[in-house]
Write a protein that holds these residues in place. Structure first.
Motif, PDB file in Angstrom:
ATOM      1  N   ASP A   1     -44.245  48.629  35.710  1.00 23.86           N
ATOM      2  CA  ASP A   1     -44.673  49.446  35.282  1.00 23.86           C
ATOM      3  C   ASP A   1     -45.163  50.555  35.941  1.00 23.86           C
ATOM      4  N   TYR A   2     -45.148  50.310  37.368  1.00 22.63           N
ATOM      5  CA  TYR A   2     -45.899  51.401  38.202  1.00 22.63           C
ATOM      6  C   TYR A   2     -44.981  51.142  39.527  1.00 22.63           C
ATOM      7  N   ILE A   3     -44.992  52.396  40.443  1.00 15.58           N
ATOM      8  CA  ILE A   3     -44.342  52.352  41.895  1.00 15.58           C
ATOM      9  C   ILE A   3     -45.543  52.685  42.506  1.00 15.58           C
ATOM     10  N   ASP A   4     -45.588  51.936  43.743  1.00 19.54           N
ATOM     11  CA  ASP A   4     -46.653  51.983  44.680  1.00 19.54           C
ATOM     12  C   ASP A   4     -46.635  53.490  45.344  1.00 19.54           C
ATOM     13  N   LEU A   5     -45.170  53.676  45.882  1.00 21.00           N
ATOM     14  CA  LEU A   5     -44.964  54.917  46.836  1.00 21.00           C
ATOM     15  C   LEU A   5     -43.804  55.570  46.229  1.00 21.00           C
ATOM     16  N   TYR A   6     -43.889  56.741  45.689  1.00 25.02           N
ATOM     17  CA  TYR A   6     -42.738  57.463  44.983  1.00 25.02           C
ATOM     18  C   TYR A   6     -42.419  58.804  46.226  1.00 25.02           C
ATOM     19  N   GLN A   7     -41.002  58.736  46.695  1.00 28.18           N
ATOM     20  CA  GLN A   7     -40.893  59.672  47.598  1.00 28.18           C
ATOM     21  C   GLN A   7     -39.706  60.546  47.114  1.00 28.18           C
ATOM     22  N   ILE A   8     -39.860  61.888  47.489  1.00 33.57           N
ATOM     23  CA  ILE A   8     -38.829  63.105  47.351  1.00 33.57           C
ATOM     24  C   ILE A   8     -37.993  62.750  48.496  1.00 33.57           C
ATOM     25  N   HIS A   9     -36.789  62.437  48.337  1.00 34.40           N
ATOM     26  CA  HIS A   9     -35.869  61.674  49.357  1.00 34.40           C
ATOM     27  C   HIS A   9     -35.289  63.018  50.325  1.00 34.40           C
ATOM     28  N   TRP A  10     -35.044  64.181  49.919  1.00 36.83           N
ATOM     29  CA  TRP A  10     -34.802  65.335  50.494  1.00 36.83           C
ATOM     30  C   TRP A  10     -35.264  66.543  49.714  1.00 36.83           C
ATOM     31  N   PRO A  11     -35.487  67.524  50.623  1.00 39.02           N
ATOM     32  CA  PRO A  11     -36.105  68.758  49.901  1.00 39.02           C
ATOM     33  C   PRO A  11     -34.657  69.683  49.295  1.00 39.02           C
ATOM     34  N   ASP A  12     -34.994  69.978  48.144  1.00 44.44           N
ATOM     35  CA  ASP A  12     -33.878  70.698  47.242  1.00 44.44           C
ATOM     36  C   ASP A  12     -33.987  72.164  47.445  1.00 44.44           C
ATOM     37  N   PRO A  13     -33.134  73.020  48.272  1.00 42.69           N
ATOM     38  CA  PRO A  13     -33.158  74.251  48.392  1.00 42.69           C
ATOM     39  C   PRO A  13     -33.230  75.237  47.183  1.00 42.69           C
ATOM     40  N   LEU A  14     -32.755  74.690  45.893  1.00 43.81           N
ATOM     41  CA  LEU A  14     -32.531  75.347  44.863  1.00 43.81           C
ATOM     42  C   LEU A  14     -33.875  75.236  43.817  1.00 43.81           C
ATOM     43  N   VAL A  15     -34.830  74.429  44.369  1.00 43.69           N
ATOM     44  CA  VAL A  15     -36.122  74.182  43.532  1.00 43.69           C
ATOM     45  C   VAL A  15     -37.275  74.462  44.376  1.00 43.69           C
ATOM     46  N   PRO A  16     -38.134  75.275  43.862  1.00 45.42           N
ATOM     47  CA  PRO A  16     -39.415  75.728  44.845  1.00 45.42           C
ATOM     48  C   PRO A  16     -40.293  74.208  44.933  1.00 45.42           C
ATOM     49  N   ILE A  17     -40.650  74.062  46.161  1.00 44.95           N
ATOM     50  CA  ILE A  17     -41.215  72.975  46.656  1.00 44.95           C
ATOM     51  C   ILE A  17     -42.474  72.575  45.815  1.00 44.95           C
ATOM     52  N   GLU A  18     -43.103  73.865  45.455  1.00 44.61           N
ATOM     53  CA  GLU A  18     -44.408  73.469  44.668  1.00 44.61           C
ATOM     54  C   GLU A  18     -44.077  72.996  43.210  1.00 44.61           C
ATOM     55  N   GLU A  19     -42.958  73.407  42.744  1.00 44.57           N
ATOM     56  CA  GLU A  19     -42.471  72.921  41.311  1.00 44.57           C
ATOM     57  C   GLU A  19     -42.426  71.437  41.503  1.00 44.57           C
ATOM     58  N   THR A  20     -41.620  70.785  42.608  1.00 44.11           N
ATOM     59  CA  THR A  20     -41.536  69.504  42.776  1.00 44.11           C
ATOM     60  C   THR A  20     -42.798  68.768  43.056  1.00 44.11           C
TER      61      THR A  20
END
Length: 333
Positions: free
Chosen positions: A123-142
């Protein structure tokens, strides 16, 4: 039974204790590694836990959910939930025909977290990571989505993978950041110029993926390797002539250095080097026996002179180095 030889550290600025070796489970998903045997994979994860490796890294895209499912099956009923640190990654999407592209939209991430929780049987994940930056979505939004997941208790820490310092700065302007996961090994040292000093300056844990360089630093690669099915090493420039010969030559010289100086092999040397550079080493495996030498990584360390000698061997032997760039997935159209 947990071993006392495994060294541990804190995950960045969190209070989460992790082993300095983290089990990498890309190959366990089968995808891009020529398939895998589920029962062997579950046995491998349990062997890691039994050896004292408390940290397991996976990703939704590994085997298109299959790696996460196997991790969930393996830890459940084998150890208590608080005895394992589960890390996974989001932000890649896949189609029915196996095409993978980046997708860090709010909708995608909110769907992925629930899917990952279910597959990992937690029911929880210890470390959740963004795998690769998405050039179509602002990093701030992610980053805003990830901050929300942290506040909700679905995750305990936030990480990014394959981000550069400028991208991490933008992310940190909106959300806490606890770790970064770049490719890093004796042959792929590009992060020494930017990501590693940035992480150390800002108290981020470095999770070094490819610590054994896709098996190249295991000491077990032959002059004419055969790769089955969709194995990614068929596309890795390091495994193609004439470069491959130079890399194998470097491995042989590093192995001789490790044997003479430390009575260890090149595998242990490669992983120890990553740890002594201030990173957590991801050790990829899909057969229990591939973890037999984990204990040999601990109880010794490399001096600055040792590291200089290792660098001299690598630099003199590999005159046409190539990085891990070939692994980057494309953006959405």
């Amino acid at each position: 039974m947990s071993s006392l030889r495994i060294e541990t550290t804190k995950l960045g600025a969190t209070d989460i204790d992790v082993s300095q070796v983290c089990l990498g489970t890309w190959a366990i998903g089968g995808w891009l590694w020529g398939g895998s045997d589920d029962s062997q994979c579950i046995a491998t994860i349990r062997a890691a836990l039994d050896q004292g490796i408390t940290f397991i890294d996976t990703a939704a895209v590994y085997g298109f959910g299959h790696s996460e499912s196997l991790v969930g099956q393996a830890w459940k009923g084998h150890v208590a939930r608080d005895k394992v640190v589960l890390a996974t990654k989001a932000g890649l999407q896949w189609s029915d025909d196996g095409k993978v592209t980046r997708n860090c939209t709010r909708e995608r991430l909110l769907q992925e977290i629930d899917d990952s929780l279910q597959r990992l049987q937690t029911d929880y994940i210890d470390l959740y990571q963004i795998h690769w930056p998405d050039p179509l979505v602002p990093i701030e939004e992610t980053a805003e989505v990830m901050a929300g997941l942290l506040a909700s208790g679905k995750i305990r820490a936030i990480g990014v993978s394959n981000y550069n310092p400028e991208q991490m700065d933008r992310f940190r302007s909106v959300a806490p950041l606890h770790s970064v996961q770049p490719p890093y090994n004796l042959f792929e040292r590009q992060i020494d110029a930017d990501v590693r000093p940035y992480a150390q300056q800002h108290g981020l844990a470095i999770l070094a993926y490819g610590a054994i360089c896709r098996g190249l630093l295991s000491g077990k690669m032959t002059a004419e390797p055969t790769f089955e099915g969709d194995d990614i090493r068929q596309y890795d420039p390091k495994f193609k002539a004439p470069r491959y010969t130079a890399y194998l030559d470097a491995v042989a010289k590093l192995d001789a250095f490790a044997q003479e100086r430390f009575q260890r092999g090149v595998l242990e040397l490669a992983v120890r080097w990553v740890i002594d550079q201030g990173a957590i080493a991801l050790w990829g495996a899909r057969h229990p026996q591939q973890l037999d030498r984990v204990q040999q990584v601990f109880g010794w360390s490399l001096s600055e002179a040792d590291r200089d000698e290792i660098a001299a061997i690598v630099n003199a032997t590999i005159t046409d180095p190539v990085g891990p760039e070939f692994m980057a997935p494309p953006a959405r159209k």
